[in-house]
Design an enzyme around this catalytic site. Structure first.
Site: not given
Ligand code: AMP
Ligand code: ZN
Length: 137
Positions: A29, A90, A96, A98
């Site tokens: 992440d 989300q 995804h 976590h």
């Molecule tokens: P969610 O809030 O469950 O949709 O989680 C989305 C996750 O994606 C968050 O923990 C962000 O930190 C992560 N994220 C967003 N952009 C990127 C990226 N370019 N590379 C890796 N992780 C990312």
């Protein structure tokens, strides 16, 4: 489709990739909540888990297990979470998982600490929701 995780899958934006299968990919992440915070995604774009094929969801969960095994050789335990839909928090509309390494002093608390109000339901209300769910296709 303007999806950041699809762009990671296609290599259009960089990611710290850990491991991949033909159908799934695990990478760090970019804004980690703890050291080792990893995301595991299907390579096919799905917004929600119930849209996934059995093959893709099975492959995703197997890769999540493999990475959890690696993480738990370094850290004591993990929070494993999926936000399924915008209303649940989300932010990236591509499925995804976590994998968030946890330890007993991280102060993140149990899952109940995510919610500040705890509704109380009567037995009748609980019977009603369980019956509704049993009868919902
Ligand atoms: P969610 O809030 O469950 O949709 O989680 C989305 C996750 O994606 C968050 O923990 C962000 O930190 C992560 N994220 C967003 N952009 C990127 C990226 N370019 N590379 C890796 N992780 C990312
Ligand atoms: Zn996508």
């Amino acid at each position: 489709m303007d999806c950041i995780f699809c762009k990671i899958v296609s290599g259009n934006i960089p990611a710290r990739k850990i491991e991949e299968t033909q159908k799934s990919l695990a990478f760090l992440d970019a804004f980690p909540l703890t050291k080792g915070h990893t995301l595991v995604i299907p390579k096919t774009h799905y917004a929600k888990i119930q849209e996934m094929t059995k093959e893709d969801s099975s492959d995703l969960f197997e890769l999540a297990k493999t990475i959890t095994n690696k993480l738990e050789s370094l850290f004591p335990a993990s929070l494993i979470a999926i936000h399924n839909g915008k209303e649940s928090g989300q932010e990236v509309p591509h499925v995804h998982i976590h994998l968030i390494p946890r330890n007993s002093s991280d102060k993140a608390g149990p899952v109940h600490s995510l919610f500040t109000s705890r509704p109380k339901f009567t037995d009748m209300e609980l019977d009603e929701i369980v019956n509704t769910l049993r009868n919902t296709k």
